[in-house]
Design a protein around this motif. Structure first.
Motif, PDB file in Angstrom:
ATOM      1  N   ASN A  91      44.076  14.619  61.937  1.00 17.62           N
ATOM      2  CA  ASN A  91      44.762  14.955  63.181  1.00 17.62           C
ATOM      3  C   ASN A  91      46.047  14.139  63.338  1.00 17.62           C
ATOM      4  O   ASN A  91      47.074  14.653  63.808  1.00 17.62           O
ATOM      5  CB  ASN A  91      43.842  14.718  64.381  1.00 17.62           C
ATOM      6  N   ALA A 151      38.891  26.227  50.283  1.00 19.45           N
ATOM      7  CA  ALA A 151      39.897  26.526  51.305  1.00 19.45           C
ATOM      8  C   ALA A 151      41.255  26.556  50.624  1.00 19.45           C
ATOM      9  O   ALA A 151      41.621  25.611  49.933  1.00 19.45           O
ATOM     10  CB  ALA A 151      39.880  25.480  52.412  1.00 19.45           C
ATOM     11  N   GLN A 194      35.667  25.566  54.159  1.00 21.61           N
ATOM     12  CA  GLN A 194      34.393  26.268  54.039  1.00 21.61           C
ATOM     13  C   GLN A 194      33.477  25.524  53.083  1.00 21.61           C
ATOM     14  O   GLN A 194      33.873  25.170  51.973  1.00 21.61           O
ATOM     15  CB  GLN A 194      34.608  27.690  53.530  1.00 21.61           C
ATOM     16  N   LYS A 232      46.518  26.087  60.464  1.00 22.09           N
ATOM     17  CA  LYS A 232      45.300  25.448  59.991  1.00 22.09           C
ATOM     18  C   LYS A 232      44.280  26.482  59.502  1.00 22.09           C
ATOM     19  O   LYS A 232      44.171  27.575  60.046  1.00 22.09           O
ATOM     20  CB  LYS A 232      44.657  24.630  61.110  1.00 22.09           C
ATOM     21  N   LYS A 233      43.527  26.067  58.490  1.00 25.64           N
ATOM     22  CA  LYS A 233      42.394  26.853  58.009  1.00 25.64           C
ATOM     23  C   LYS A 233      41.219  25.895  57.851  1.00 25.64           C
ATOM     24  O   LYS A 233      41.365  24.784  57.329  1.00 25.64           O
ATOM     25  CB  LYS A 233      42.726  27.525  56.669  1.00 25.64           C
ATOM     26  N   GLU A 234      40.058  26.323  58.324  1.00 27.49           N
ATOM     27  CA  GLU A 234      38.893  25.462  58.243  1.00 27.49           C
ATOM     28  C   GLU A 234      38.355  25.381  56.815  1.00 27.49           C
ATOM     29  O   GLU A 234      38.364  26.374  56.072  1.00 27.49           O
ATOM     30  CB  GLU A 234      37.780  25.992  59.165  1.00 27.49           C
ATOM     31  N   LYS A 244      32.945  23.590  48.026  1.00 26.63           N
ATOM     32  CA  LYS A 244      33.890  23.620  49.138  1.00 26.63           C
ATOM     33  C   LYS A 244      35.104  24.437  48.737  1.00 26.63           C
ATOM     34  O   LYS A 244      35.601  24.315  47.621  1.00 26.63           O
ATOM     35  CB  LYS A 244      34.324  22.194  49.516  1.00 26.63           C
ATOM     36  N   ILE A 287      44.583  22.290  55.584  1.00 31.71           N
ATOM     37  CA  ILE A 287      43.138  22.501  55.614  1.00 31.71           C
ATOM     38  C   ILE A 287      42.541  21.512  56.601  1.00 31.71           C
ATOM     39  O   ILE A 287      42.787  20.307  56.519  1.00 31.71           O
ATOM     40  CB  ILE A 287      42.505  22.282  54.224  1.00 31.71           C
ATOM     41  N   ASN A 288      41.751  22.013  57.535  1.00 31.42           N
ATOM     42  CA  ASN A 288      41.180  21.177  58.584  1.00 31.42           C
ATOM     43  C   ASN A 288      39.705  20.895  58.287  1.00 31.42           C
ATOM     44  O   ASN A 288      38.881  21.798  58.272  1.00 31.42           O
ATOM     45  CB  ASN A 288      41.311  21.881  59.938  1.00 31.42           C
ATOM     46  N   SER A 289      39.397  19.614  58.039  1.00 28.58           N
ATOM     47  CA  SER A 289      37.997  19.232  57.840  1.00 28.58           C
ATOM     48  C   SER A 289      37.500  18.352  58.979  1.00 28.58           C
ATOM     49  O   SER A 289      36.474  17.688  58.876  1.00 28.58           O
ATOM     50  CB  SER A 289      37.819  18.510  56.501  1.00 28.58           C
ATOM     51  N   SER A 290      38.256  18.353  60.075  1.00 31.01           N
ATOM     52  CA  SER A 290      37.850  17.722  61.337  1.00 31.01           C
ATOM     53  C   SER A 290      37.594  16.217  61.227  1.00 31.01           C
ATOM     54  O   SER A 290      36.496  15.728  61.475  1.00 31.01           O
ATOM     55  CB  SER A 290      36.587  18.408  61.892  1.00 31.01           C
TER      56      SER A 290
END
Length: 199
Positions: A66, A94, A85, A81-83, A92, A58-61
């Motif tokens: 990273n 994902a 939501q 990866k999945k963003e 939240k 899960i990508n939460s930036s």
């Protein structure tokens, strides 16, 4: 009819599918530690031919994530990866359950064994489908304390990572007695390998 027999041999070709979020939260809740995914992959493959290893994340930036994703790639994983939501209500969400299942089914014809790195009981129908319709052995790699009983019973083989926390964890390995449960310290290490023979 289906009979279960002990079998010492391993399937020849394997695919490894890692529910990274499930493993991350299990390790944090039980041991306040991180998973050593490189060692998990080695144990899962166990000297067999690895066709593909996929880590679902899960990508939460953020920068820390990273770095983690880069480390997974260096250890031999393909990253999907999945963003994350975030809904207006603040909830939240994902998860990769469906995506992981779809990949397992798509790849099953090329694999002798599908290895699911997760203790989530939502994967039980997937395990049943792969066994009954694709002829694959299905192995589970997870922490025993947080593994669904139904998943443990349905799979052909399970590796309990809690049996060797020194190898499979990075950081603090201590777990409270309440989180591990009374039977945790008595659980034997090693694999129970079963073989499905259909007549």
């Amino acid at each position: 009819r289906r009979y279960w027999l002990q079998a010492p041999e391993f399937p020849k070709s394997v695919g490894v599918f890692v529910d990274t979020a499930n493993m991350y939260h299990s390790a944090k809740n039980l041991y306040k530690a991180n998973v050593n995914f490189g060692e998990v992959l080695k144990e899962a493959v166990a000297g067999r031919k690895l066709v593909r290893a996929i880590a679902y994340v899960i990508n939460s930036s953020n920068e820390e994530e990273n770095t983690f994703f880069d480390a997974l790639e260096k250890q031999g994983f393909e990253i999907k990866k999945k963003e994350l939501q975030v809904f207006a209500s603040g909830i939240k969400k994902a998860d990769w359950d469906v995506g992981l299942a779809v990949d397992c089914v798509k790849m099953a014809d090329r694999l002798d064994a599908v290895i699911i790195v997760s203790g989530d009981g939502d994967y039980v129908p997937l395990v049943q489908y792969l066994q009954e319709n694709k002829g694959c052995l299905v192995e589970v790699v997870a922490f025993g304390e947080t593994t669904s009983t139904k998943l443990r019973e349905q799979c052909d083989d399970m590796v309990d990572l809690s049996a060797d926390t020194g190898r499979f964890l990075i950081g603090n390995h201590r777990a409270s007695s309440s989180s591990r449960g009374p039977a945790a310290s008595a659980r034997p290490a090693g694999r129970l390998r079963k073989r499905r023979v259909i007549y």
